[in-house]
Write a protein that holds these residues in place. Structure first.
Motif, mmCIF file in Angstrom:
data_model
loop_
_atom_site.group_PDB
_atom_site.id
_atom_site.type_symbol
_atom_site.label_atom_id
_atom_site.label_comp_id
_atom_site.label_asym_id
_atom_site.label_seq_id
_atom_site.Cartn_x
_atom_site.Cartn_y
_atom_site.Cartn_z
ATOM 1 N N LYS B 42 0.864 -1.200 0.000
ATOM 2 C CA LYS B 42 0.000 0.000 0.000
ATOM 3 C C LYS B 42 0.888 1.233 0.000
ATOM 4 O O LYS B 42 1.985 1.223 0.597
ATOM 5 N N ARG B 45 -0.051 8.424 0.745
ATOM 6 C CA ARG B 45 -0.108 9.537 -0.208
ATOM 7 C C ARG B 45 -0.226 10.869 0.513
ATOM 8 O O ARG B 45 -0.804 10.955 1.592
ATOM 9 N N GLY B 101 -2.157 13.212 -3.165
ATOM 10 C CA GLY B 101 -2.109 11.872 -3.740
ATOM 11 C C GLY B 101 -0.705 11.466 -4.148
ATOM 12 O O GLY B 101 -0.471 10.326 -4.533
ATOM 13 N N PRO B 103 2.650 9.882 -3.809
ATOM 14 C CA PRO B 103 3.073 8.850 -2.842
ATOM 15 C C PRO B 103 4.364 9.253 -2.116
ATOM 16 O O PRO B 103 5.276 9.793 -2.738
ATOM 17 N N HIS B 253 3.569 2.702 -8.296
ATOM 18 C CA HIS B 253 3.215 1.427 -7.651
ATOM 19 C C HIS B 253 3.941 0.245 -8.278
ATOM 20 O O HIS B 253 4.180 -0.768 -7.621
ATOM 21 N N LEU B 272 -4.311 -0.469 -6.924
ATOM 22 C CA LEU B 272 -4.776 0.858 -6.519
ATOM 23 C C LEU B 272 -6.272 0.816 -6.216
ATOM 24 O O LEU B 272 -7.019 0.083 -6.858
ATOM 25 N N THR B 273 -6.682 1.601 -5.227
ATOM 26 C CA THR B 273 -8.115 1.778 -5.009
ATOM 27 C C THR B 273 -8.632 2.702 -6.107
ATOM 28 O O THR B 273 -7.863 3.369 -6.789
ATOM 29 N N GLU B 275 -10.088 5.484 -5.753
ATOM 30 C CA GLU B 275 -9.673 6.857 -5.440
ATOM 31 C C GLU B 275 -8.230 7.095 -5.910
ATOM 32 O O GLU B 275 -7.915 8.134 -6.497
ATOM 33 N N GLU B 276 -7.361 6.108 -5.669
ATOM 34 C CA GLU B 276 -5.968 6.258 -6.092
ATOM 35 C C GLU B 276 -5.833 6.336 -7.612
ATOM 36 O O GLU B 276 -4.920 6.982 -8.129
ATOM 37 N N TYR B 279 -5.867 9.724 -8.647
ATOM 38 C CA TYR B 279 -4.615 10.446 -8.373
ATOM 39 C C TYR B 279 -3.529 10.065 -9.370
ATOM 40 O O TYR B 279 -2.721 10.900 -9.764
#
Lengths: 167, 800
Positions: B42, B45, B101, B103, B253, B272-273, B275-276, B279
């Motif tokens: 994970k 961010r 966002g 990272p 990632h 990634l979710t 939401e991610e 970003y």
């Protein structure tokens, strides 16, 4: 983490599992039963990608807790075909190029199956309404809707044939 | 219907080779991978749009049971980026963060819950800096720099090119018009969230499976950042669940998963979710545009000056290329004898923009086609005839040195105008109903690779089994457009077998020859040409032995339906399998390679690398809309669209790309937009980021226009991106036809329509859109001599 022993019936097979109570049906299908045909696009109940059937009704598996769906008939995309024979929906989707990237297709197929099981001859508007919760970014939905229509015609023809044969 | 083509596979509506697996749920996407001992990663961010990282303490996270590794930017100090000129990204930010966002740290743990728990235990102290969230702020706050490597303030790139003397061109004009437009940013919203799995073995080798459109560039980025020899890194692109340009960069990632696997000795997956994904972005640039065009009374363009301002977000990504693309393709539809382009990309504290379907060209195309509509009305010209009279010539050079090969735009225009009944409807429908027209063009693959080299852009390898099975190896990645199927169709057509006899092995840097990736609409043309070359070599071997066996000259032999036979005496034949075995006995193990590199561009000026292509596709579009003057809601009733594909290798796939492009164009025209508040994405979810559902999608009537192009496999050109381009301007022009207001800014939301209608009712200009562009100087333009056909003397003769 508290785990609970549960019994899930998926695609006709019974599975006994010990899972944390907060685990979603989506997670149990994918991670515990390795039925990765069920996809996810948001895990918030917004995109329809993770749709499975529970007792014939479309359910967003990302919002469903597995513990709540014990002893029900759960169908995933892996349970659509009749052995080696694709479901008429799968056949029509493949023939018409309704699957581009294919990622939304499992959920879309199951939503369409629920529609045709309840309404074998839907109008185009009824198909659109039934599929309005299944987002697709590739196709513009056009070939998907055409494939549902083609599958409906074939299934109706098969039913008519079976009925006339039975008489 | 009689088959007019000599083909048995090409042009047929066959199912895709991967259709059955995709409809059975058997296709394994990146997040479906599950390796023994796999850990879950994970990313932490930044909550700040712009801040200095003062201090970071990961001790509490490391101590959490179940956590196997915690890393920060210090573990991955080498910068990377897709373009050599903007290596400005860090896998994990080290000194400062540049958008909400960004990272900053990462964790690998036994499960996602533990990894998320660990992220909360990482202490980061930030010193917030003023956030820059617009083009104006970026230009005004030149001391508050987001990056240090660019020359001036927050201007990442400013370009200026002038082809011929535009002032001279304007002096020759009978009429000159200026307009300003804004095209809002949007995101790809692929259904599949980005995911990557890395596995580092005790042999010191790394494998990365990733949902990427560009495995070759990810391979290069991993080698650079991880300081490993590329030969010890294997990148496998898994089938991509929707890309549209959003999975074309090397991503944080991917690199982080690899590093975490190297540190733990266990496979690591990062998904990634949703939401991610918002970003990670790399979506459509918001672009502010100014255009000035001079025309003769008949609408012939004498000169055009185009300025663009791109809101780039926090990093370079493809931005330098995007900047050039906002100026490159204006010239490939209509004759423009003199052209000046000034473009500028600025950094802002928002998720980085990049390539989205049409890469940098839908914005200027929207501006250009609405602008031309206004000019036609000003001059009392028919908007269709005005365009149709001044189309580019086939086999010509544009004023900016782009080589036009085939162009069937006239046929496309005639098709949609007739089918839509445009001439009976235009300016004649009742108030609230309208039709609009627009044209466009797009490239069939970029003429140059992303990093400078002389090697092929695409390679294909074929091997044949004694049983007649054919394996095709290619680095290309199927993102849903059907590139695996195209390889199978092309090879099957040439060898005279069926696509189902072919196994396609793609997108694996260990096993497959390099293909640069699924971007710039390049794959059918480039892999198709490479596959043709490889297949032709094998066919030659098979025909040699078949000719000997049948005692027939090789040039009389035909391969079709799994047989090789004498065209003059079809009874004389051998099976494909028999020919394969004879050939293996004669020549040894059967295999071949083919490769493709685009023709060199005649343009030799700085900046000429963006725009050249082996060929250009053309599209014409009519939109019919209903506009509710009470609510401002625009409903698109129908789209008629004709696309010049050169040759349709599979009409089902072509229609699918056209329909999908129309859909995405409608989303951008009517509803999709990136909305921020103080640098925070306001709507990073699929519910609130509005995209069309089945209920918003209109009927589409697609016409495929075929005239084979000499540079394409069997004459094919692109279709994946081009058909998006005319949709937003056609809708905007239709809105004007319906209610008489100009919406010079997409998306065309009800609010904007109402504001324009209200302004008109007050007797003001019935328009919604930007009224000014930044007062900022561009560099002195690079002046480029125009190709011979555009030399002033010749132009003067031609426009008499």
């Amino acid at each position: 983490m508290d785990k609970q022993l549960i019994t899930l019936r998926v695609n006709g097979e019974v599975h006994e599992l010990a899972i944390p109570v907060h685990k979603t049906l989506l997670e149990v299908l994918r991670e515990d039963l390795h039925l990765t045909g069920t996809k996810h696009g948001c895990e918030l109940g917004e995109c329809g990608t993770c749709t499975v059937l529970v007792d014939g009704q479309p359910v967003l598996s990302c919002l469903a807790l597995a513990v709540e769906w014990q002893h029900r008939d759960i169908v995933t995309v892996e349970g659509l075909a009749d052995g080696p024979r694709p479901h008429p929906l799968q056949q029509a989707f493949a023939e018409l190029g309704a699957a581009q990237c294919g990622y939304c297709i499992p959920g879309t197929l199951l939503t369409a199956k629920a529609l045709l099981d309840h309404n074998p001859r839907p109008t185009r508007q009824e198909i659109k309404e039934a599929l309005s919760g299944n987002l697709c970014r590739c196709t513009g939905y056009i070939k998907i809707i055409e494939a549902v229509e083609r599958a409906a015609q074939r299934m109706a023809a098969q039913t008519a044939f079976a009925e006339s044969a039975a008489r | 219907m009689a088959d007019k083509t000599p083909f048995s596979i090409v042009g047929k509506p066959l199912p895709k080779v991967d259709a059955w697996a995709k409809c059975a749920g058997e296709t394994i996407y990146a997040d479906d991978l599950n390796l023994p001992r796999m850990l879950y990663g994970k990313l932490l961010r930044s909550p700040h749009p712009h801040a200095i990282i003062k201090r970071m303490d990961t001790r509490r996270a490391r101590a959490l049971p179940g956590v196997h590794a915690v890393i920060t930017g210090e573990d991955l100090p080498i910068k990377f980026g897709i373009l050599p000129v903007s290596q400005d990204e860090e896998a994990l930010a080290r000194e400062k963060v540049r958008y909400i966002g960004d990272p900053v740290a990462a964790v690998a743990a036994v499960d996602e819950e533990t990894a998320e728990e660990a992220l909360k235990l990482i202490d980061v102290e930030y010193e917030p800096l003023p956030a820059i969230t617009s083009i104006d702020e970026a230009l005004a706050q030149s001391e508050n720099r987001i990056h240090e490597y660019n020359k001036v303030g927050n201007i990442q790139k400013a370009v200026a090119l002038e082809f011929g003397d535009v002032e001279e061109g304007f002096a020759e004009a009978d009429y000159i018009r200026e307009d300003i437009f804004f095209y809002q940013g949007s995101t790809h919203l692929p259904m599949e969230q980005h995911a990557a799995v890395a596995a580092y073995g005790p042999d010191g080798k790394l494998t990365l499976w990733s949902s990427t459109q560009t495995p070759h560039y990810v391979h290069r980025a991993l080698a650079k950042v991880l300081e490993m020899p590329p030969s010890h890194i294997r990148v496998i692109a898994t089938p991509v669940g929707g890309g549209f340009g959003g999975k074309s960069d090397p991503f944080s990632h991917e690199i982080v998963a690899a590093k975490l696997s190297m540190l733990t000795g266990r496979p690591v997956k990062i998904t990634l979710t949703r939401e991610e994904v918002f970003y990670a972005h790399r979506g459509r640039h918001p672009v502010l545009m100014w255009v000035k065009t001079g025309v003769k009374r008949d609408g012939a363009i004498t000169a055009m000056h185009f300025k663009t301002f791109l809101d780039g977000g926090a990093y370079g990504s493809y931005g330098v290329a995007s900047t050039y693309y906002t100026g490159a393709l204006q010239t490939v539809t209509y004759k423009i004898p003199r052209y000046k382009f000034e473009g500028m990309r600025v950094f802002t504290n928002k998720p980085p923009c990049g390539p989205k379907r049409g890469h940098g060209t839908p914005q200027p195309r929207y501006a250009l086609e609405v602008h031309l509509d206004k000019i036609a009305e000003d001059l009392g010209l028919d908007p269709v005839d005005m365009r149709r009279r001044h189309l580019v010539d086939e086999n010509s050079l544009t004023v900016n040195w782009l080589r036009i090969t085939t162009c069937s735009l006239k046929a496309c225009i005639d098709k949609v105008i007739e089918a839509s009944g445009f001439r009976q409807k235009f300016r004649r429908l009742p108030f609230g109903k309208g039709v609009g027209f627009a044209c466009s063009s797009y490239l069939s693959g970029a003429g140059l690779p992303i990093y400078w080299n002389h090697m092929p852009h695409s390679g294909v390898q074929i091997k044949i089994d004694r049983g007649g099975g054919v394996a095709v190896f290619c680095g290309s990645i199927d993102i849903g457009q059907g590139s695996d199927s195209i390889l199978a169709y092309v090879v099957a057509e040439i060898l005279g077998i069926r696509p189902e006899d072919i196994r396609v092995v793609t997108a694996d840097t260990d096993l497959t020859p390099v293909d640069l990736g699924s971007y710039s609409s390049r794959v059918t043309v480039m892999t198709g040409n490479a596959a043709m070359e490889a297949a032709e070599k094998l066919k030659d071997l098979l025909l040699t032995v078949a000719g000997e066996k049948l005692e027939v000259p090789k040039n009389r032999l035909v391969a079709v339906d799994r047989r090789i036979f004498d065209a003059e005496d079809p009874e004389r034949s051998i099976s494909f399998v028999e020919a394969v075995q004879l050939a293996e006995a004669r020549f040894g193990t059967l295999g071949s390679v083919g490769s493709y590199k685009p023709p060199e561009s005649p343009g030799k000026y700085k900046g000429s690398g963006v725009g050249p292509s082996p060929s250009y596709s053309y599209t014409a579009c009519v939109a019919q809309v209903d506009v509710d003057p009470e609510t401002g809601l625009v409903t698109v009733e129908k789209i008629w669209i004709a696309h010049d594909i050169g040759r349709s290798i599979n009409p089902l796939l072509v229609e699918g790309q056209v329909e999908g492009s129309v859909y995405m164009g409608l989303g951008e025209a009517l509803m999709e937009e990136q909305v921020f508040r103080k640098g925070l994405h306001k709507i990073p979810s699929m519910l609130e980021y509005k995209s069309p559902t089945t209920l918003e999608m209109c009927d589409v009537e697609t016409f495929i226009i075929e005239k084979p192009d000499p540079h394409g496999p069997f004459g094919a050109k692109e279709v994946g991106q081009g058909p998006l381009l005319p949709v937003p301007p056609a809708v905007a022009n239709a809105v004007y036809d319906a209610v008489g207001v100009r919406i010079d800014e997409v998306p065309i939301t009800p609010e904007k329509v109402l504001k324009a209608l209200e302004a008109k009712a007050r007797g003001e200009d019935g328009r919604y859109g930007p009224s000014r562009i930044p007062d900022v100087a561009f560099p002195a333009p690079t002046t480029v001599d125009v190709p011979p056909e555009w030399q002033p003397a010749i132009v003067a003769e031609g426009t008499s």
